[in-house]
Design an enzyme around this catalytic site. Structure first.
Site, PDB file in Angstrom:
ATOM      1  N   GLU A 274      13.810   5.349   5.755  1.00 57.62           N
ATOM      2  CA  GLU A 274      13.122   5.259   4.454  1.00 57.62           C
ATOM      3  C   GLU A 274      11.900   6.163   4.393  1.00 57.62           C
ATOM      4  O   GLU A 274      10.789   5.685   4.146  1.00 57.62           O
ATOM      5  CB  GLU A 274      12.657   3.814   4.221  1.00 57.62           C
ATOM      6  CG  GLU A 274      13.737   2.775   4.208  1.00 57.62           C
ATOM      7  CD  GLU A 274      13.167   1.346   4.128  1.00 57.62           C
ATOM      8  OE1 GLU A 274      11.985   1.131   4.495  1.00 57.62           O
ATOM      9  OE2 GLU A 274      13.898   0.462   3.700  1.00 57.62           O
ATOM     10  N   PRO A 275      12.051   7.450   4.619  1.00 60.79           N
ATOM     11  CA  PRO A 275      10.856   8.296   4.591  1.00 60.79           C
ATOM     12  C   PRO A 275      10.347   8.502   3.167  1.00 60.79           C
ATOM     13  O   PRO A 275      11.137   8.635   2.235  1.00 60.79           O
ATOM     14  CB  PRO A 275      11.371   9.627   5.173  1.00 60.79           C
ATOM     15  CG  PRO A 275      12.826   9.640   4.830  1.00 60.79           C
ATOM     16  CD  PRO A 275      13.286   8.203   4.869  1.00 60.79           C
ATOM     17  N   GLY A 276       9.042   8.520   3.024  1.00 62.78           N
ATOM     18  CA  GLY A 276       8.422   8.818   1.733  1.00 62.78           C
ATOM     19  C   GLY A 276       7.475   9.995   1.888  1.00 62.78           C
ATOM     20  O   GLY A 276       7.770  11.118   1.484  1.00 62.78           O
ATOM     21  N   ARG A 313      -6.593   8.349  -2.570  1.00 57.74           N
ATOM     22  CA  ARG A 313      -6.589   8.281  -1.103  1.00 57.74           C
ATOM     23  C   ARG A 313      -7.947   8.547  -0.458  1.00 57.74           C
ATOM     24  O   ARG A 313      -8.322   7.820   0.467  1.00 57.74           O
ATOM     25  CB  ARG A 313      -5.503   9.202  -0.511  1.00 57.74           C
ATOM     26  CG  ARG A 313      -4.094   8.847  -0.968  1.00 57.74           C
ATOM     27  CD  ARG A 313      -3.022   9.677  -0.283  1.00 57.74           C
ATOM     28  NE  ARG A 313      -2.891   9.324   1.103  1.00 57.74           N
ATOM     29  CZ  ARG A 313      -3.350  10.021   2.119  1.00 57.74           C
ATOM     30  NH1 ARG A 313      -3.965  11.177   1.921  1.00 57.74           N
ATOM     31  NH2 ARG A 313      -3.213   9.598   3.341  1.00 57.74           N
ATOM     32  N   CYS A 344     -17.311   6.559 -12.832  1.00 62.44           N
ATOM     33  CA  CYS A 344     -18.610   5.915 -12.568  1.00 62.44           C
ATOM     34  C   CYS A 344     -18.556   5.034 -11.325  1.00 62.44           C
ATOM     35  O   CYS A 344     -18.644   3.801 -11.409  1.00 62.44           O
ATOM     36  CB  CYS A 344     -19.015   5.094 -13.769  1.00 62.44           C
ATOM     37  SG  CYS A 344     -19.146   6.117 -15.209  1.00 62.44           S
TER      38      CYS A 344
HETATM   39  N1  PLP Z   1       9.546   1.605   3.686  1.00 61.33           N
HETATM   40  C1  PLP Z   1       8.701   0.608   3.407  1.00 61.33           C
HETATM   41  C2  PLP Z   1       9.209  -0.775   3.472  1.00 61.33           C
HETATM   42  C3  PLP Z   1       7.369   0.878   3.061  1.00 61.33           C
HETATM   43  O1  PLP Z   1       6.553  -0.124   2.789  1.00 61.33           O
HETATM   44  C4  PLP Z   1       6.940   2.230   3.025  1.00 61.33           C
HETATM   45  C5  PLP Z   1       5.557   2.547   2.694  1.00 61.33           C
HETATM   46  O2  PLP Z   1       4.696   1.761   2.519  1.00 61.33           O
HETATM   47  C6  PLP Z   1       7.867   3.225   3.287  1.00 61.33           C
HETATM   48  C7  PLP Z   1       9.156   2.903   3.636  1.00 61.33           C
HETATM   49  C8  PLP Z   1       7.495   4.681   3.240  1.00 61.33           C
HETATM   50  O3  PLP Z   1       6.548   5.001   4.157  1.00 61.33           O
HETATM   51  P1  PLP Z   1       6.149   6.506   4.422  1.00 61.33           P
HETATM   52  O4  PLP Z   1       5.745   7.077   3.110  1.00 61.33           O
HETATM   53  O5  PLP Z   1       5.033   6.431   5.376  1.00 61.33           O
HETATM   54  O6  PLP Z   1       7.339   7.194   4.989  1.00 61.33           O
END
Ligand code: PLP
Length: 419
Positions: A274-276, A313, A344
């Site tokens: 699950e990369p983001g 961030r 503000c």
């Molecule tokens: N999967 C789950 C369950 C998450 O909570 C997150 C981020 O919070 C991600 C995947 C994605 O994480 P990242 O963006 O660090 O790859």
């Protein structure tokens, strides 16, 4: 950020001059590189190709429909965390059986909707949730596949706000309780098929060690449970891969895969990732204009038209983003400055004590680097500020993929009561 490079002293995204985008579309504006997004997605997918993983892009990093569509067309599934993200996912025609759904607080409506849609897995975060899913699945006459999100209790050695897998965190289910779920509930709850283990140990993790520890724990647990009669077929190892913001040296996708694959050897498990941030983070920049240069007795401020509402961030995590003028000028000394927005709050800054050319002036455009993930998606209307526009570059062309909000958008759902 390979796809954001200087050419003849001007910063380009692929083949497009960033200043041109800023002048034409206005600022603040997020600019993403199609090539970079696809490149990063393929890097991670290819690194694990020997076991044909399902890569579910984590929408929370950047949920713009065009970006999600681009990745889905390239073969991605989606990791979602809310009914809103499911709604977005449906808009871009993803195969619903490539969606995994995590969240500690899924409501009945959200569960019903996702169940009815035919998602692949709920990543279950509590016993109470598991029971709710079972009841709702029964009412819909369905049997739903679920993964138990375990809390493997490893310290990912990242910012404490983005650590998710120690005993102190709200996420996931500890190993003892997970065992208990398989012993006590798996057979009783007839409308759920508990056939996967999920973990996500945090974000911006730069070394493979925490991942290796957590995956080893998960695999040992799966072996143990399967030997006692469970039938666990999938392992979802979440996201969390770190990227370069400044001078970090995070593991590459190849190094990550090289560390993880041997642990999965001969286990026959289907792997989900699950990369983001890894996909979107270095694929975008935020362009902003200097409104004022303010010199006080103690320091210089560049007051810009982006603020903490556009990029949270730095204020929220004290995160570092490189900030560079989109035009390189010759000579000129460097001077330390704080780069701040107009919100503000004293906490409204994008950078502090940054060395920048001292000849920067009003109307100059700055690029805030590595803002493709958790940039727009964490933005807000605080101080009644309109949220930014977004642009996707493809080679020498670009397209607007989000129109800048209008003042009308700000009050769209408000009602002036009869007071
Ligand atoms: N999967 C789950 C369950 C998450 O909570 C997150 C981020 O919070 C991600 C995947 C994605 O994480 P990242 O963006 O660090 O790859």
């Amino acid at each position: 950020m390979r796809d954001f490079q200087f050419k003849k002293n001007r910063l380009l995204c692929e083949g497009v001059d960033l200043e041109k985008i800023a002048r034409k579309e206005g600022t603040p504006v997020f600019v993403y590189s199609r090539k970079s997004l696809l490149g990063r997605f393929n890097e991670i997918k290819d690194a694990f190709k020997e076991i044909d993983p399902l890569v579910c892009y984590s929408m929370k990093a950047n949920s713009n429909l065009s970006i999600c569509r681009l990745l889905v067309k390239a073969g991605a599934g989606l990791d979602i965390v809310s009914g809103g993200e499911l709604f977005r996912a449906k808009k871009i025609r993803v195969s619903l059986n490539k969606i995994v759904y995590a969240s500690v607080g899924k409501t009945d409506d959200e569960i019903r909707d996702a169940l009815g849609s035919g998602i692949l897995f709920f990543n279950v975060e509590s016993v109470a949730e598991l029971k709710r899913i079972n009841i709702i699945a029964k009412s819909l006459n369905r049997k739903q596949k679920v993964a138990i999100r375990i809390n493997p209790d490893v310290d990912a050695k990242t910012h404490h706000y983005i650590t998710t897998a120690t005993k102190q965190n709200k996420f996931g289910i500890d190993i003892k309780t997970t065992n208990n779920i398989f012993l006590s509930y798996a057979k009783k709850l007839k409308n759920v098929d508990i056939c996967a283990i999920h973990m996500h140990i945090g974000s911006q993790i730069e070394t493979v060690n925490p991942f290796v520890q957590a995956v080893k724990k998960s695999v040992a647990l799966i072996d143990d449970l399967n030997s006692k009669g469970a039938c666990i077929t999938h392992l979802n190892i979440g996201g969390g891969l770190g990227i370069i913001y400044k001078d970090e040296k995070p593991q590459t996708a190849g190094q990550y895969a090289k560390a993880i694959l041997p642990i999965l050897k001969n286990k026959g498990l289907k792997l989900i990732l699950e990369p983001g941030r890894f996909i979107a983070g270095n694929s975008g920049v935020l362009l902003t204009k200097i409104i004022y240069v303010k010199d006080t007795h103690v320091k210089r401020f560049y007051i810009i038209d982006a603020a903490m509402n556009d990029l949270l961030r730095p204020s929220f995590y004290k995160a570092y983003h490189e900030i560079i003028p989109v035009k390189k000028t010759k000579g000129g000394k460097k001077k330390s400055a704080d780069i701040v927005g107009a919100v503000c709050e004293s906490g409204d800054f994008l950078a502090k004590q940054r060395l920048l050319p001292d000849n920067l002036k009003q109307n100059d455009i700055l690029a805030v680097m590595s803002t493709g993930a958790y940039g727009f998606s964490m933005s807000s209307n605080y101080n009644s500020r309109k949220r930014a526009a977004e642009v996707l570059v493809n080679g020498k062309k670009y397209q607007l993929i989000r129109i800048r909000e209008s003042y009308g958008d700000l009050i769209r759902n408000e009602i002036v009561a009869n007071v």
